[in-house]
Design a protein around this motif. Structure first.
Motif, PDB file in Angstrom:
ATOM      1  N   GLU A 159      -1.692   8.611  10.786  1.00 32.77           N
ATOM      2  CA  GLU A 159      -0.733   8.690   9.686  1.00 32.77           C
ATOM      3  C   GLU A 159      -1.315   9.450   8.487  1.00 32.77           C
ATOM      4  O   GLU A 159      -0.625  10.248   7.861  1.00 32.77           O
ATOM      5  CB  GLU A 159      -0.332   7.263   9.272  1.00 32.77           C
ATOM      6  N   VAL A 160      -2.581   9.193   8.182  1.00 29.66           N
ATOM      7  CA  VAL A 160      -3.185   9.877   7.031  1.00 29.66           C
ATOM      8  C   VAL A 160      -3.854  11.194   7.435  1.00 29.66           C
ATOM      9  O   VAL A 160      -4.418  11.894   6.586  1.00 29.66           O
ATOM     10  CB  VAL A 160      -4.210   8.971   6.286  1.00 29.66           C
ATOM     11  N   THR A 176       0.730  -4.637  10.973  1.00 32.08           N
ATOM     12  CA  THR A 176       1.081  -3.869   9.779  1.00 32.08           C
ATOM     13  C   THR A 176      -0.228  -3.545   9.084  1.00 32.08           C
ATOM     14  O   THR A 176      -1.016  -4.451   8.790  1.00 32.08           O
ATOM     15  CB  THR A 176       1.967  -4.682   8.816  1.00 32.08           C
ATOM     16  N   ARG A 220      -4.749   3.739   1.722  1.00 33.15           N
ATOM     17  CA  ARG A 220      -4.564   4.905   0.867  1.00 33.15           C
ATOM     18  C   ARG A 220      -4.667   6.179   1.697  1.00 33.15           C
ATOM     19  O   ARG A 220      -5.282   6.176   2.779  1.00 33.15           O
ATOM     20  CB  ARG A 220      -5.651   4.901  -0.219  1.00 33.15           C
ATOM     21  N   PRO A 221      -4.131   7.260   1.164  1.00 28.00           N
ATOM     22  CA  PRO A 221      -4.188   8.526   1.915  1.00 28.00           C
ATOM     23  C   PRO A 221      -5.609   9.002   2.191  1.00 28.00           C
ATOM     24  O   PRO A 221      -5.836   9.788   3.106  1.00 28.00           O
ATOM     25  CB  PRO A 221      -3.466   9.519   0.987  1.00 28.00           C
ATOM     26  N   GLY A 270      -2.017  -1.279   5.941  1.00 27.76           N
ATOM     27  CA  GLY A 270      -1.707  -0.533   4.728  1.00 27.76           C
ATOM     28  C   GLY A 270      -2.969   0.008   4.094  1.00 27.76           C
ATOM     29  O   GLY A 270      -4.028  -0.620   4.149  1.00 27.76           O
ATOM     30  N   SER A 278       0.824  -1.224   0.000  1.00 27.12           N
ATOM     31  CA  SER A 278       0.000   0.000   0.000  1.00 27.12           C
ATOM     32  C   SER A 278       0.851   1.265   0.000  1.00 27.12           C
ATOM     33  O   SER A 278       2.042   1.235   0.327  1.00 27.12           O
ATOM     34  CB  SER A 278      -0.903   0.005   1.234  1.00 27.12           C
ATOM     35  N   ASP A 279       0.209   2.387  -0.335  1.00 31.12           N
ATOM     36  CA  ASP A 279       0.896   3.684  -0.328  1.00 31.12           C
ATOM     37  C   ASP A 279       1.250   4.103   1.095  1.00 31.12           C
ATOM     38  O   ASP A 279       2.314   4.651   1.347  1.00 31.12           O
ATOM     39  CB  ASP A 279      -0.010   4.763  -0.943  1.00 31.12           C
ATOM     40  N   VAL A 280       0.331   3.869   1.983  1.00 27.61           N
ATOM     41  CA  VAL A 280       0.588   4.228   3.377  1.00 27.61           C
ATOM     42  C   VAL A 280       0.697   2.925   4.179  1.00 27.61           C
ATOM     43  O   VAL A 280      -0.224   2.113   4.168  1.00 27.61           O
ATOM     44  CB  VAL A 280      -0.568   5.080   3.962  1.00 27.61           C
ATOM     45  N   VAL A 281       1.819   2.745   4.829  1.00 26.80           N
ATOM     46  CA  VAL A 281       2.014   1.523   5.619  1.00 26.80           C
ATOM     47  C   VAL A 281       2.409   1.939   7.037  1.00 26.80           C
ATOM     48  O   VAL A 281       3.323   2.738   7.221  1.00 26.80           O
ATOM     49  CB  VAL A 281       3.120   0.630   5.025  1.00 26.80           C
ATOM     50  N   VAL A 282       1.694   1.402   8.008  1.00 31.39           N
ATOM     51  CA  VAL A 282       2.021   1.716   9.399  1.00 31.39           C
ATOM     52  C   VAL A 282       2.286   0.410  10.123  1.00 31.39           C
ATOM     53  O   VAL A 282       1.548  -0.561   9.964  1.00 31.39           O
ATOM     54  CB  VAL A 282       0.854   2.459  10.092  1.00 31.39           C
ATOM     55  N   PHE A 327      -3.184   4.277  11.881  1.00 34.85           N
ATOM     56  CA  PHE A 327      -3.358   4.559  10.457  1.00 34.85           C
ATOM     57  C   PHE A 327      -4.058   5.907  10.263  1.00 34.85           C
ATOM     58  O   PHE A 327      -3.667   6.719   9.428  1.00 34.85           O
ATOM     59  CB  PHE A 327      -4.155   3.418   9.809  1.00 34.85           C
TER      60      PHE A 327
END
Ligand code: FES
Ligand code: FES
Lengths: 167, 764
Positions: B374-375, B288, B292-293, B290, B170-174, B371
Motif C-alpha cells: 500500500e505504501v 486492520t 504512515r506513508p 494502520g 492512521s493515514d494509511v489503513v489496510v 501494508f
C-alpha cells in the motif's frame, strides 16, 4: 489357501484367506510388524517391501499373489547386505548401507514411514544407482513422511549412492 | 571436550531401522492375550437427531462379541473446554454433530470382521441443517446445542475503536480478511490403543503425546484414582499436537473391556482418522493495519473467528495464544485483538503444530506485506523499520507477551543475506520486464513464537545409577515426564547425562511414557521437551553427582568439597590427586553395600520449573515460481534462520526445522480440510488430502543464529514448531508477491493452481 513365501530368506508356509493382503499376512500372521500401514488408498508407502527385489506397496498385493516369491522386509534387509562386498565382510551386518545412511544423515524421526521409505530407497538405487536429487525426490513421491520434510531422507539416499552431500 | 552442541547421531535409530518401532498396533503383551477388536460405527451425516439404532443385524454377523450404542455408555460426557455445557458423549446419543462422530461400536474376535459388522448397524437419522462456516455459525440460525442456545463457545477482547488509537486513526489503513484454513495433522501412524483390566487396574496402551495427562483424564472419566490407571505409550508415529491426551475412542476402550471381560484393541483406518481425529488451525481473520506513508506501523487489530468444530476442545483455547502473539516481531504502539469461538457441524479442532501461534504470525506477516504494498515500499524495508530492536532484557509487547530475549533484525539480515535478496529482486524485475510466463515470487516472514506453554512450565525427571545386570559397568536410567515421538529426546537426554556425569552415551537408558515407571510428567507438546524435560534431566543428574561426590568423599576420607568428578574418566577423586579415585561402579557397589555415606541409592528426582515461557524467533525467505498461465506454484528455495537459543544437538534441531518447514509450506501451498455445504467431508483420505511429498519440495537452506535464553539453564528455547510458524507466511507471501505485478493483492491459502489462476484472471 496354503501359500509358501520366502520371507527374509526363510520359507514360510501358511493358510490364508484369498482376500488377505500381503501386509496383513506379514504383520499379523508372520509377526513381522516392522512393515506399517499408514493409509487405505495406496498413497503413503509405509507398507513398502521388496517382492523379488522390487519395491511394492504390500497393501495392494494379495498374500496369495506372493505365493512362491521372495519377500524382503525391513527385518531382513541388513542380512541381504552382509558379505555383499560393502567391505564389511561379516555375515549379519548390523545395518544395510541404506539403513546406515538413514542413521548417519538423520533421515528418520518417529520411524513410522522408515521401513517403507528405506525399502523404496533401496529399490530406487537398484534401478538408478546414481540419481540426481530431483530423481530421488520424484522416485520417493509415493512414500510419505510427515516428520522429516524429506530433506535428510533425500540426503541419505544420495549418500548411500556414494554422492557428496552437504548440509 | 563436551559432547553438548555436537551432531550426535540418534540412539533411537538402530531399532527403528532394523525391526521397526513398536507402535500401539504392534504391542505384544501377555495382558492383551485374547483381545477383541473395536470398530466404531461413525455418523454419515453432519447434523441429525438420532432415532432408532438397530444393533440386531450386527449382533448376528460373524465374529461379533458385542455391539454397543450410545445410550448404554454410562461414562459422563466430556465437558467442553471453556463452555462446559457443550458436552461430548463417548458415543453420540440423541444427536450427531459431525460426519465421523462415533455412534456405536462393534467388538469382534478378529479385526477384519469389524467393518462388515459395523456396516450392519442401522442408525435412523432425522437430518438437521449443517453449519460449516464458523462465521455463519455465529448467526445461530442452526444451533448445535439447543440446551445452550447459542453456537458461541466464548468471546474474548473487544473490537478496536479509532479514538483508542486503533488502526483506523492512521493515514494509511489496510484491511483484509484472511482465512487460516483447517488442516489435518496427518501423523503417519493413525490413532491406536488397547485396554484391559489387570489386578483391578485399568491398563491403557495409547498412541499419545502425554501419558500422564491421559492417565489423569481416564481416571477422571472413570471415577478412579490415578493409581488405578496405568497408561503406557508405545512408540508413537507422529503426533503434531493432535495426539495430546486421548480421544473419546481411546478412553472408551476401558469401559468396553470391563463390559466384555476381555482386552480390547482399536486401530483406526486412515479414512476414520481424517474425520475422527482433531483438526487444526481453522481461524478466520480480519486484519486492520494502520501506519504512515513512510512505512511506520502505528496500530494493528486482529479479529479472530475460531472454528471449534462440533465439540469445544483445545480450539477454545487457541485464540488466546493467537492474541498473545498478535504483535509478532514488531514494535507497534497499539495492538488489539478480539476473538469469538463457534461450534460448527464439523470434526472438532484442537492443537496442530504451532497451535494458535502460526495463525498469529500468518495474520501479521500477511498484513505487513499488504501494508508495504500500500505504501509502495519493499517488504524487507518495512520490516526493518518496525522490528523490535535487539533486546537482552524482557520485552513486554502491546499484545501482552513478555519476550525473554531476541534479535529479530539479525535474523532478518541473515536470512536475506543467505537468500541473496537483492539478486532475487533483480531477477524478479528482469522476468517481469520480459513478461516471463514463470513469475518469480519472493516472500518474507519474521516471526516470534511462544514455547513451553503460555505461562510458566514444569517437567519431571528421575536419574538413577545402577549396576548393569551381569555386566561390570553401570547404567544410568533416566525416567522423564517428556514423551518423545520422533524428536530424538532419548539422544538429547543421554547427551545431557553423559556430559553431566561422565558416563558413555550408551550407558544411558531413557524411560518414558509409562505412568508406572515415571512418577509424574507433563509430556511432549508446545516445543517444551528439551527446555523443560532436558533441564529436569540435567537437574536430576547434577543431584546424583552431588550424592556420589559425598559418597566418594566418605570413601576417600576427604571433604566433599574437595572431591571432583573427572567427567572424561567417569571417576571421582580428590582435587589434585587423581591417582586415587572411585568410579561410578565403585560408588554403586558402595551405596548398595551401605558402606559409606547415608546409604542412599544414587538416585535423584528433579522437578524443573520456569517462571515464564521462551520465545524463539527467526526469519524465513521463500522463493516460488508461479506459472502465470496455469496457476501452478513451485517452491524453489526456502531459507530459514531460526533462533531457538543454545542448540544441544544441531542434527536434531535441524530435523525439527526441516519437518516444520515442510508442514508449514504445505499449508501455504496444498493442504486444506474441506467440507461441502451439507457438512460432508471432502478430504477423507490421503488421495484427497494433499500431504506434501518429496517431489514437491526443495532442500532447505538453514541459517544459524543462537541467542541463549536466561529462562532455563540449557539456554534452550523450543524448536519443534518454529519451522512451521516461519514458513507458512513466507511461502504465502511469496505466492502473492509473484503475481502482484499482475494486479493481484491477496490469495487465500492454500494457494492452489486454481485459486492462483482465478486471482490472475480476476485482476486482468
Ligand atoms: S499402507 Fe500401503 S500405501 Fe499406505
Ligand atoms: S519419520 Fe515420522 S513419518 Fe517419517
Amino acid at each position: 489357501m496354503e501359500i509358501t513365501l520366502s520371507v527374509n530368506g526363510e520359507e514360510r508356509t501358511s493358510e490364508v484367506e484369498p482376500r488377505r493382503l500381503l501386509v496383513h499376512h506379514l504383520r499379523d500372521d508372520l509377526g513381522l510388524t516392522g512393515t506399517n500401514v499408514g493409509c487405505d488408498t495406496t498413497s503413503c508407502g509405509a507398507c513398502t517391501v521388496l517382492l523379488d527385489g522390487e519395491s511394492v506397496k504390500s497393501c495392494t498385493v494379495l498374500a496369495v499373489q506372493a505365493d512362491g516369491h521372495d519377500v524382503t522386509t525391513i527385518e531382513g534387509l541388513a542380512a541381504t547386505a552382509a558379505g555383499d562386498g560393502d567391505g564389511d565382510g561379516s555375515a549379519g551386518a548390523p545395518l544395510h548401507p541404506m539403513q546406515q545412511a538413514f542413521h548417519a544423515e538423520h533421515g528418520l524421526q518417529c520411524g513410522f514411514c522408515t521401513p517403507g521409505m528405506v525399502m523404496a530407497a533401496v529399490s530406487l538405487l537398484d534401478e538408478n544407482p546414481h540419481p540426481t536429487e530431483d530423481e530421488v525426490r520424484v522416485g520417493l513421491e509415493g512414500n510419505l513422511c510427515r516428520c522429516t520434510g524429506y530433506h535428510n531422507i533425500v540426503r541419505a539416499v544420495l549418500a548411500a549412492a556414494g554422492e557428496e552431500v552437504t548440509a | 571436550m563436551s559432547i553438548l552442541g555436537t551432531r550426535v547421531v540418534r540412539v533411537e535409530d538402530p531399532r527403528l531401522l532394523t525391526v521397526g518401532g513398536t507402535y500401539a498396533a504392534d504391542v505384544d503383551d501377555p495382558r492383551l492375550a485374547g483381545a477383541i477388536h473395536a470398530t466404531y460405527v461413525r455418523s454419515t451425516v453432519a447434523h441429525a437427531e438420532i432415532g432408532a439404532v438397530d444393533l440386531d443385524e450386527a449382533r448376528a454377523m460373524p465374529g461379533v462379541v458385542d455391539v454397543v450404542a450410545g445410550d448404554e455408555v454410562d461414562l459422563p460426557p466430556i465437558a467442553g473446554v471453556t463452555n462446559e455445557a457443550m458436552r461430548r458423549p463417548y458415543l453420540a446419543r440423541d444427536r450427531v454433530r459431525f460426519v465421523g462422530e462415533p455412534v456405536a461400536v462393534v467388538l469382534t474376535e478378529r479385526p477384519e470382521q469389524g467393518p462388515d459388522a459395523a456396516e450392519a448397524v442401522v442408525v435412523d437419522y432425522a437430518p438437521l441443517p449443517a453449519v460449516v462456516d464458523p462465521c455463519d455459525a455465529l448467526a445461530d440460525d442452526t444451533v448445535l446445542f439447543p440446551e445452550v442456545g447459542t453456537n458461541l463457545v466464548g468471546a474474548f477482547g473487544t473490537p478496536p475503536t479509532a479514538d483508542a488509537g486503533g488502526p483506523d486513526a492512521s493515514d494509511v489503513v489496510v484491511r483484509q480478511r484472511i482465512v487460516n484454513q483447517r488442516l489435518a495433522a496427518c501423523p503417519l501412524e493413525v490413532r491406536s490403543s488397547a485396554a484391559t483390566w489387570d489386578l483391578g487396574r485399568l491398563v491403557l496402551w495409547c498412541s499419545t503425546q502425554n501419558a500422564h495427562g491421559l492417565q489423569h483424564a481416564v481416571a477422571a472419566a472413570y471415577g478412579l484414582d490415578r493409581s488405578e490407571v496405568l497408561v503406557v505409550t508405545p512408540d508413537v508415529g507422529g503426533g503434531f499436537g493432535a495426539k495430546i491426551g486421548g480421544h473419546p475412542e481411546d478412553i472408551l476402550l476401558g469401559w468396553l473391556s470391563r463390559r466384555c471381560g476381555r482386552p480390547v484393541r482399536w486401530v483406526e483406518t486412515r479414512s476414520e482418522n481424517m474425520v475422527g481425529m482433531v483438526h487444526g488451525r481453522a481461524q478466520v481473520h480480519d486484519v486492520t493495519i494502520g501506519g504512515r506513508p513512510d512505512g511506520t506501523i502505528e496500530a494493528y487489530h486482529l479479529s479472530i473467528v475460531q472454528d471449534a468444530g462440533a465439540y469445544p476442545n483445545m480450539a477454545a483455547f487457541l485464540p488466546r495464544l493467537t492474541r498473545t502473539m498478535a504483535a509478532g516481531t514488531y514494535a507497534i504502539p497499539t495492538v488489539t485483538s478480539d476473538a469469538r469461538v463457534a461450534v460448527t457441524t464439523t470434526t472438532p479442532v484442537a492443537s496442530y503444530r504451532g497451535a494458535g501461534r502460526p495463525e498469529a504470525t500468518a495474520a501479521i506477516e500477511r498484513a505487513v506485506d499488504l501494508f508495504a504494498a500500500e505504501v509502495g515500499l519493499d517488504p524487507a524495508e518495512v520490516r526493518r523499520r518496525n522490528l523490535v530492536p535487539r533486546f537482552d532484557e524482557p520485552h513486554r509487547t502491546a499484545s501482552g507477551a513478555t519476550y525473554d530475549c531476541g534479535d529479530f533484525p539479525a535474523a532478518l539480515d541473515r536470512a536475506l543475506a543467505a537468500a541473496g535478496y537483492d539478486e532475487l529482486r533483480a531477477e524478479q524485475r528482469r522476468r517481469r520486464a520480459q513478461g516471463d510466463r514463470l513469475a518469480l515470487g519472493i516472500g518474507l516472514s519474521t516471526y516470534v513464537e511462544v514455547t513451553s506453554g503460555p505461562r510458566a512450565g514444569s517437567e519431571f525427571a528421575e536419574v538413577e545409577v545402577r549396576d548393569t545386570a551381569g555386566g561390570d559397568g553401570v547404567e544410568v536410567v533416566v525416567a522423564t515426564g517428556s514423551s518423545p515421538h520422533g524428536q530424538g529426546l532419548e539422544t538429547a537426554f543421554a547427551m545431557l547425562v553423559a556430559d553431566e556425569m561422565g558416563v558413555p552415551l550408551d550407558a544411558v537408558r531413557v524411560v518414558h511414557g509409562d505412568t508406572d515407571q515415571v512418577a509424574r510428567g507433563v509430556g511432549t507438546f508446545g516445543s517444551r521437551s528439551l527446555q523443560l524435560g532436558g533441564s529436569a534431566v540435567r537437574g536430576a543428574a547434577a543431584e546424583v553427582v552431588d550424592r556420589a561426590r559425598r559418597l566418594a568423599a566418605d570413601l576417600l576420607e576427604a571433604a566433599p568439597d574437595d572431591v571432583v568428578l573427572d567427567t572424561a574418566a567417569g571417576r571421582f577423586h580428590v582435587a589434585g590427586t587423581p591417582a586415587v579415585g572411585r568410579t561410578w561402579a565403585d560408588l554403586v557397589a558402595a551405596a548398595a553395600a551401605g558402606d559409606a555415606g547415608d546409604g542412599a541409592a544414587l538416585r535423584a528426582e528433579h522437578d524443573f520449573s520456569t517462571t515464564q515461557p521462551t520465545y524463539p524467533f527467526g526469519a524465513h525467505v521463500a522463493v516460488v515460481e508461479v506459472d502465470t498461465e496455469s496457476g501452478d506454484v513451485r517452491l524453489v528455495r526456502h531459507v530459514a534462520c531460526d533462533d531457538a537459543g543454545r542448540v544441544l544437538n544441531p542434527l536434531l534441531a535441524e530435523g525439527q526445522r526441516h519437518g516444520g518447514i515442510a508442514q508449514g509450506a504445505a499449508q501455504a501451498l496444498y493442504e486444506q480440510v474441506a467440507f461441502d455445504a451439507d457438512g460432508n467431508p471432502l478430504t477423507t483420505n490421503f488421495a484427497d488430502y494433499a500431504v506434501v511429498s518429496a517431489a514437491e519440495l526443495p532442500s532447505f537452506e538453514l541459517v544459524d543464529l543462537q541467542t541463549p535464553t536466561w529462562v532455563n539453564p540449557l539456554g534452550a528455547k523450543g524448536i519443534g514448531e518454529s519451522g512451521t510458524i516461519g514458513s507458512t507466511p513466507a511461502v504465502h507471501n511469496a505466492v502473492c508477491d509473484a503475481v502482484a505485478h499482475l494486479g493481484v493483492r491477496h490469495i487465500d491459502m492454500p494457494t492452489t493452481p486454481e485459486r492462483v489462476w482465478r486471482a490472475i484472471r480476476a485482476a486482468e
